[in-house]
Write a protein that holds these residues in place. Structure first.
Motif, PDB file in Angstrom:
ATOM      1  N   SER A   2       0.830  -1.198   0.000  1.00  0.00           N
ATOM      2  CA  SER A   2       0.000   0.000   0.000  1.00  0.00           C
ATOM      3  C   SER A   2       0.865   1.249   0.000  1.00  0.00           C
ATOM      4  O   SER A   2       2.022   1.207   0.430  1.00  0.00           O
ATOM      5  N   HIS A   3       0.295   2.346  -0.473  1.00  0.00           N
ATOM      6  CA  HIS A   3       0.966   3.642  -0.376  1.00  0.00           C
ATOM      7  C   HIS A   3      -0.094   4.730  -0.396  1.00  0.00           C
ATOM      8  O   HIS A   3      -1.222   4.486  -0.838  1.00  0.00           O
ATOM      9  N   THR A  53       2.029   9.636  -6.412  1.00  0.00           N
ATOM     10  CA  THR A  53       2.107  10.505  -5.245  1.00  0.00           C
ATOM     11  C   THR A  53       1.780  11.925  -5.691  1.00  0.00           C
ATOM     12  O   THR A  53       2.388  12.429  -6.625  1.00  0.00           O
TER      13      THR A  53
END
Length: 129
Positions: A2-3, A53
């Motif tokens: 996960s991130h 991100t």
């Protein structure tokens, strides 16, 4: 695995936020999609950052959200922008009008200086040691 993919940053206006993050901070605009209801899905991230991100720039929709613009972390540094060339990025950001709240410091963990975004949210520009 996960991130964290996105972090929402509440902003006053989409276009002024896009301009600040892309022009002054050198981020790239990944997405700007009209959602059909007056809102947009706007994602920016630092150039060269890992895929997946980014910041979701979300325009405040009501008085409660507008009261949080610039104060999402209660005056603390809430965002950390890592760099591989502190001196160059610091100079470029200063030239672009970014307001630094202190002179650069060289700490055991790296070179750092606190700056504010256009709304007053506090960030660390940080080159880790």
């Amino acid at each position: 695995m996960s991130h964290i993919a996105l972090v929402t940053l509440v902003v006053r206006d989409y276009d002024e936020a896009i301009s600040f993050y892309t022009d002054a901070l050198g981020f790239e605009l990944l997405e700007d999609t009209d959602r059909g209801d007056g809102s947009r899905w706007v994602v920016v991230r630092p150039r060269g950052a890992a895929e997946g991100t980014g910041l979701l720039l979300a325009r405040a929709k009501d008085d409660e959200q507008r009261s949080r613009v610039g104060a999402q972390t209660g005056g603390r540094v809430g965002f950390f922008l890592h760099t591989e060339d502190f001196a160059a990025d610091h100079a470029r950001m200063q030239a672009a009008g970014v307001r630094f709240l202190e002179e650069p410091r060289h700490e055991p963990y790296g070179s750092v200086a606190v700056f504010e975004d256009l709304y007053g949210n506090r960030w660390d520009l940080l080159q880790p040691a």
